[in-house]
Design a protein around this motif. Structure first.
Motif, mmCIF file in Angstrom:
data_model
loop_
_atom_site.group_PDB
_atom_site.id
_atom_site.type_symbol
_atom_site.label_atom_id
_atom_site.label_comp_id
_atom_site.label_asym_id
_atom_site.label_seq_id
_atom_site.Cartn_x
_atom_site.Cartn_y
_atom_site.Cartn_z
ATOM 1 N N ASP A 154 0.843 -1.179 0.000
ATOM 2 C CA ASP A 154 0.000 0.000 0.000
ATOM 3 C C ASP A 154 0.885 1.238 0.000
ATOM 4 O OD1 ASP A 154 -1.746 2.022 1.941
ATOM 5 O OD2 ASP A 154 -2.970 0.788 0.601
ATOM 6 N N LYS A 155 0.315 2.368 -0.422
ATOM 7 C CA LYS A 155 1.125 3.584 -0.509
ATOM 8 C C LYS A 155 1.582 4.097 0.857
ATOM 9 C CE LYS A 155 -2.894 6.603 -0.976
ATOM 10 N NZ LYS A 155 -3.561 7.525 -1.897
ATOM 11 N N HIS A 156 1.047 3.559 1.931
ATOM 12 C CA HIS A 156 1.452 3.985 3.270
ATOM 13 C C HIS A 156 2.741 3.315 3.730
ATOM 14 C CE1 HIS A 156 -2.201 6.258 3.618
ATOM 15 N NE2 HIS A 156 -2.886 5.194 3.248
ATOM 16 N N TYR A 157 3.213 2.324 2.974
ATOM 17 C CA TYR A 157 4.502 1.700 3.270
ATOM 18 C C TYR A 157 5.568 2.516 2.561
ATOM 19 C CZ TYR A 157 2.252 -2.326 5.327
ATOM 20 O OH TYR A 157 1.514 -3.138 6.136
ATOM 21 N N CYS A 158 6.052 3.524 3.244
ATOM 22 C CA CYS A 158 7.004 4.436 2.617
ATOM 23 C C CYS A 158 8.037 4.861 3.638
ATOM 24 C CB CYS A 158 6.283 5.652 2.046
ATOM 25 S SG CYS A 158 5.380 6.576 3.292
ATOM 26 N N GLY A 159 9.017 5.567 3.171
ATOM 27 C CA GLY A 159 10.086 6.071 4.027
ATOM 28 C C GLY A 159 11.427 5.631 3.487
ATOM 29 N N ARG A 160 12.384 6.552 3.551
ATOM 30 C CA ARG A 160 13.712 6.260 3.020
ATOM 31 C C ARG A 160 14.344 5.062 3.708
ATOM 32 N NH1 ARG A 160 15.220 11.820 3.078
ATOM 33 N NH2 ARG A 160 14.457 12.481 1.072
ATOM 34 N N GLU A 161 14.286 5.051 5.027
ATOM 35 C CA GLU A 161 14.930 3.959 5.787
ATOM 36 C C GLU A 161 14.278 2.618 5.457
ATOM 37 O OE1 GLU A 161 15.606 2.576 10.391
ATOM 38 O OE2 GLU A 161 15.346 4.715 9.975
ATOM 39 N N PHE A 162 12.961 2.603 5.380
ATOM 40 C CA PHE A 162 12.228 1.374 5.053
ATOM 41 C C PHE A 162 12.634 0.861 3.671
ATOM 42 C CE2 PHE A 162 8.302 -0.596 3.246
ATOM 43 C CZ PHE A 162 8.269 -1.715 4.070
ATOM 44 N N GLU A 163 12.671 1.754 2.700
ATOM 45 C CA GLU A 163 13.025 1.347 1.339
ATOM 46 C C GLU A 163 14.487 0.928 1.241
ATOM 47 O OE1 GLU A 163 11.423 3.160 -2.080
ATOM 48 O OE2 GLU A 163 9.737 4.033 -0.991
ATOM 49 N N HIS A 164 15.373 1.580 1.992
ATOM 50 C CA HIS A 164 16.779 1.165 1.993
ATOM 51 C C HIS A 164 16.948 -0.221 2.611
ATOM 52 C CE1 HIS A 164 18.587 4.707 0.284
ATOM 53 N NE2 HIS A 164 17.994 5.502 1.175
ATOM 54 N N THR A 165 16.200 -0.487 3.672
ATOM 55 C CA THR A 165 16.261 -1.812 4.304
ATOM 56 C C THR A 165 15.818 -2.892 3.329
ATOM 57 O OG1 THR A 165 15.819 -0.833 6.473
ATOM 58 C CG2 THR A 165 15.435 -3.201 6.243
ATOM 59 N N LEU A 166 14.730 -2.635 2.625
ATOM 60 C CA LEU A 166 14.261 -3.607 1.623
ATOM 61 C C LEU A 166 15.268 -3.759 0.499
ATOM 62 C CD1 LEU A 166 10.464 -2.718 1.302
ATOM 63 C CD2 LEU A 166 11.495 -4.654 2.495
ATOM 64 N N SER A 167 15.802 -2.646 0.027
ATOM 65 C CA SER A 167 16.774 -2.675 -1.067
ATOM 66 C C SER A 167 18.014 -3.471 -0.673
ATOM 67 C CB SER A 167 17.152 -1.250 -1.454
ATOM 68 O OG SER A 167 18.077 -1.260 -2.503
ATOM 69 N N ASP A 168 18.486 -3.269 0.558
ATOM 70 C CA ASP A 168 19.662 -4.015 1.042
ATOM 71 C C ASP A 168 19.393 -5.514 1.086
ATOM 72 O OD1 ASP A 168 21.006 -1.633 1.294
ATOM 73 O OD2 ASP A 168 20.742 -1.489 3.480
ATOM 74 N N ALA A 169 18.129 -5.884 1.295
ATOM 75 C CA ALA A 169 17.753 -7.299 1.332
ATOM 76 C C ALA A 169 17.456 -7.845 -0.071
ATOM 77 C CB ALA A 169 16.539 -7.488 2.238
ATOM 78 N N GLY A 170 17.569 -6.981 -1.091
ATOM 79 C CA GLY A 170 17.312 -7.413 -2.464
ATOM 80 C C GLY A 170 15.851 -7.412 -2.848
ATOM 81 N N VAL A 171 15.040 -6.670 -2.098
ATOM 82 C CA VAL A 171 13.600 -6.615 -2.355
ATOM 83 C C VAL A 171 13.269 -5.289 -3.045
ATOM 84 C CG1 VAL A 171 11.310 -6.582 -1.282
ATOM 85 C CG2 VAL A 171 13.111 -8.041 -0.346
ATOM 86 N N VAL A 172 12.530 -5.362 -4.134
ATOM 87 C CA VAL A 172 12.077 -4.161 -4.833
ATOM 88 C C VAL A 172 10.659 -3.863 -4.360
ATOM 89 C CG1 VAL A 172 11.527 -3.163 -7.078
ATOM 90 C CG2 VAL A 172 13.499 -4.690 -6.837
ATOM 91 N N LEU A 173 10.445 -2.652 -3.879
ATOM 92 C CA LEU A 173 9.134 -2.248 -3.376
ATOM 93 C C LEU A 173 8.344 -1.584 -4.490
ATOM 94 C CD1 LEU A 173 7.167 -1.824 -0.998
ATOM 95 C CD2 LEU A 173 8.297 0.371 -0.612
ATOM 96 N N LEU A 174 7.169 -2.130 -4.775
ATOM 97 C CA LEU A 174 6.242 -1.515 -5.719
ATOM 98 C C LEU A 174 5.053 -0.996 -4.929
ATOM 99 C CD1 LEU A 174 6.159 -4.138 -8.605
ATOM 100 C CD2 LEU A 174 7.478 -2.038 -8.494
ATOM 101 N N ARG A 175 4.812 0.288 -5.047
ATOM 102 C CA ARG A 175 3.659 0.902 -4.398
ATOM 103 C C ARG A 175 3.252 2.124 -5.180
ATOM 104 N NH1 ARG A 175 5.001 5.565 -1.994
ATOM 105 N NH2 ARG A 175 7.133 5.849 -1.288
ATOM 106 N N GLN A 176 2.027 2.577 -4.960
ATOM 107 C CA GLN A 176 1.560 3.793 -5.613
ATOM 108 C C GLN A 176 2.301 4.986 -5.035
ATOM 109 O OE1 GLN A 176 -2.684 3.519 -4.868
ATOM 110 N NE2 GLN A 176 -2.996 3.103 -7.041
#
Length: 105
Positions: A4-26
């Motif tokens: 959902d678009k409420h899953y946002c934030g630089r730190e959150f996205e960096h954590t996912l990116s470091d784990a190799g996860v691409v976040l798709l959200r509106q």
């Protein structure tokens, strides 16, 4: 991961990116368009349809589990039952594939 678009934030996205996860959200208001935006409308409709099926046909809002493990088992049992019914209805040429009516005795 689709969220959902409420899953946002630089730190959150960096954590996912470091784990190799691409976040798709509106995109949120004021944000630049994000990758995968064209997929969300039909995907949301599909998800809503699946949720309505679970709530309606599988009666998941009153599953009767008393513990988290019991909840999971009861939900998975009902999903397995619907999957088996769809498979059976498809193999026997039934006109409605997602119906459990014929088995509700």
């Amino acid at each position: 991961m689709i969220a959902d678009k409420h899953y946002c934030g630089r730190e959150f996205e960096h954590t996912l990116s470091d784990a190799g996860v691409v976040l798709l959200r509106q995109a949120r208001k004021g944000e630049a368009p994000r990758p995968g935006a064209r997929l969300f409308k039909p995907l949301r409709q599909t998800i809503e349809l699946i949720n309505q099926t679970f709530k309606g046909q599988l009666d998941l809002e009153r599953h009767g589990g008393r513990t988290p493990a019991g909840d999971i088992v009861r939900v998975l049992q009902r999903i397995l039952a619907l999957t088996a019914a769809i498979w059976h209805n498809d193999k026997t040429g039934q006109p409605v594939k997602r119906s459990l009516t014929a088995y509700d005795h």
